[in-house]
Design an enzyme around this catalytic site. Structure first.
Site, mmCIF file in Angstrom:
data_model
loop_
_atom_site.group_PDB
_atom_site.id
_atom_site.type_symbol
_atom_site.label_atom_id
_atom_site.label_comp_id
_atom_site.label_asym_id
_atom_site.label_seq_id
_atom_site.Cartn_x
_atom_site.Cartn_y
_atom_site.Cartn_z
ATOM 1 N N GLU A 292 29.508 -14.214 15.680
ATOM 2 C CA GLU A 292 29.671 -14.103 17.136
ATOM 3 C C GLU A 292 30.687 -15.133 17.638
ATOM 4 O O GLU A 292 30.837 -16.220 17.081
ATOM 5 C CB GLU A 292 28.310 -14.353 17.800
ATOM 6 N N LYS A 359 25.034 -6.261 22.897
ATOM 7 C CA LYS A 359 23.840 -7.103 23.036
ATOM 8 C C LYS A 359 23.085 -6.739 24.310
ATOM 9 O O LYS A 359 23.668 -6.627 25.391
ATOM 10 C CB LYS A 359 24.250 -8.579 23.062
ATOM 11 N N CYS A 412 22.950 -13.166 18.179
ATOM 12 C CA CYS A 412 22.423 -14.471 18.576
ATOM 13 C C CYS A 412 20.908 -14.441 18.718
ATOM 14 O O CYS A 412 20.205 -14.071 17.792
ATOM 15 C CB CYS A 412 23.116 -14.932 19.853
#
Length: 537
Positions: A292, A359, A412
């Protein structure tokens, strides 16, 4: 210990509040990366003794009375210590953020402590003075932790149950009861010393029986976990060889000054590196993974970068990379009111994006700013740079790029949500790309990595975790770390993941059902015990 129990029971006001805050702070040493489990066997009884001596209120005030304050104080100490490392992000921003750092950490801890305060208050409504009160305590603490992980987008960082996951053997029980089940279990067994003290007319042996049963449960957990590790046969995949890159791209925090050419050159050079004289580099690699935040820009605005990436990739090598994705309309123009997505892109050897995931679990104040009009009056923005934070994706985490086994995509901190990472029955592995560089030098990256590894145990899927600055690692379907790069190390990691655990896991099939059975039984017995005449256990 009798003195301690009586002191806590008789305390009140600020004295009791400070005792509980201190106890909660010590309790935080029971989770990653310290795993000092005995801390809970000292501190959770303090919470129980405080409820034993708590004044009772009438009506609705019982929910905001002394019992609430007791749980809130314990949670305030626990979360302030457990999540203190979030302050590292403020250090990177500097300026006004430095002044806000202690306030923000304590404020977040206070918000999370509200859940424990409410759980404590509800437990006290059904409180008794017998041995069953620790079951009541565990029931409502587990419920409050479940609520913390789900309500208002959820924030299940540092669940109390992680205290029971200190080694590979202890991890295995998560494949049956999950992380929330472990939370119920640790709350129950760690509270058993509250049944030993204060000393009363019961004999010492009788008072010690629950504690020794708790020790036996932990021993059984370790023994069963060891058996599972020894008896489960894992098979390495023959269709995958993965290279993960840990590039240390520090420009992730500054979109304005980032140099796209330099960043792409760093990524390509690392990706093509040879670890030994006989290392073929990217030849034979089926999936190349970049973490990321390696692109502080939208790739679609830099066609030369995409062309360089395509030329780098050998035939049959797929790039899976964290990258911001610009929201475009049907005509290929940016959508004005959509800031874009924090995504995983699958790029083939032609430079085509053949699959993507956006995400969906965004970090409050990190990737979007709640009440942004108010906060921007004071010059406060979200931490993650970009146009205006990120927009949430649709939550469809299964990615199935052509020619590649399907996998669950997590960006994440999406990896910290137990039971909420997509359908593991349709996937062959978990891919987690992350950037923990905001928290370098703290315990945060180690905590985050441990939480992510828990998802492998629960689902029985191997996990590949690529981090910008650490910790990049490979986790087998039993939660064991099989390869890793050290935090702060620039390099690549070549791994061959295993097939999923044959037959999957019990947690895959039943989810949190064991938790709800335990909670249901706990609620029933709490009600029955609270209706009995009060007596000393």
């Amino acid at each position: 210990m009798t003195w301690l129990a009586e002191t806590v029971m008789l305390s009140h006001g600020w004295r009791r509040f400070l005792i509980l805050v201190a106890a909660g702070a010590v309790a935080a040493s029971s989770i990653a990366p310290f795993f000092f489990l005995p801390a809970l066997f000292v501190t959770l009884p303090i919470w129980v003794w405080a409820l034993d001596g708590a004044e009772r209120r009438l009506g609705w005030r019982r929910l905001v009375g002394p019992a609430f304050t007791i749980g809130f104080a314990f949670g305030l100490g626990y979360f302030t210590v457990a999540l203190h490392w979030l302050g590292a992000a403020f250090l990177q921003e500097g300026g006004l953020f430095l002044l806000l750092m202690p306030v923000a950490i304590v404020a977040l801890a206070a918000v999370l402590a509200l859940f424990w305060g409410l759980g404590s208050a509800l437990a006290h409504i059904f409180w008794s003075h017998g041995a069953l009160r620790i079951l009541t305590f565990a029931t409502f603490l587990a419920l409050s932790e479940y609520a913390r992980g789900h309500l208002f987008t959820g924030f299940p960082f540092d669940l109390l149950g992680y205290a029971l996951t200190a080694n590979d053997q202890m991890l295995q029980l998560a494949s049956v009861i999950g992380s929330y089940g472990l939370t119920f279990m640790v709350a129950l067994i760690a509270a058993t010393p509250a049944l030993i003290w204060p000393a009363d007319q019961r004999g010492l042996v009788r008072r010690l029986v629950p504690f020794f049963l708790a020790v036996a449960v932990i021993a059984g957990q370790v023994g069963w976990g060891n058996w599972r590790l020894q008896s489960t046969v894992l098979t390495p995949r023959t269709d995958m060889k993965v290279r993960m890159v840990q590039p240390m791209i520090l420009a992730h925090a500054d979109w304005a000054s980032a140099n796209p050419d330099d960043i792409v050159t760093t990524l390509i050079t690392l990706s093509q590196s040879k670890l030994t004289l006989s290392d073929p580099g990217l030849d034979g690699i089926t999936q190349l993974v970049w973490p990321e935040s390696v692109f502080p820009f939208f790739l679609n605005n830099y066609p030369d970068a995409i062309a360089r990436i395509a030329r780098m990739l050998p035939d049959k090598t797929l790039l899976l990379t964290g990258a911001p994705r610009e929201a475009l309309d049907e005509d290929g123009l940016p959508i004005a009111d959509n800031p874009g997505y924090n995504s995983i892109l699958a790029i083939n050897t032609k430079g085509e994006v053949v699959a993507s995931y956006d995400k969906s679990h965004l970090v409050p104040f990190g990737e979007y700013l709640p009440f942004q009009d108010f906060f921007r009056l004071f010059g406060i923005n979200q931490f993650v740079p970009g146009t205006n934070g990120w927009a949430p994706g649709d939550g469809k985490r299964l990615m199935s790029p052509p020619g590649s086994p399907p996998f669950l995509a997590l960006v994440c901190y999406e990896a910290v949500f137990p039971g909420d990472i997509g359908d593991p029955k349709q996937a062959q592995y978990i891919l987690n790309v992350t950037n923990d560089a905001w928290f370098d030098g703290s315990i945060g990256p180690a905590q985050h990595a441990h939480h992510a590894a828990m998802r492998a145990v629960e689902t029985g899927l191997p996990m590949l975790r690529a981090a910008n600055s650490g910790m990049t690692l490979a986790v087998d379907p039993l939660g064991r770390i099989t390869a890793q790069l050290a935090a702060g190390e620039q390099g690549v990691l070549d791994v061959t993941p295993d097939e999923p655990v044959p037959g999957g896991t019990i947690f895959n099939r039943v989810g949190d059902l064991p938790l709800w059975v335990a909670v249901g039984l706990g609620l029933l017995l709490a009600y029955i015990s609270s209706r009995r005449p009060k007596h000393v256990a």
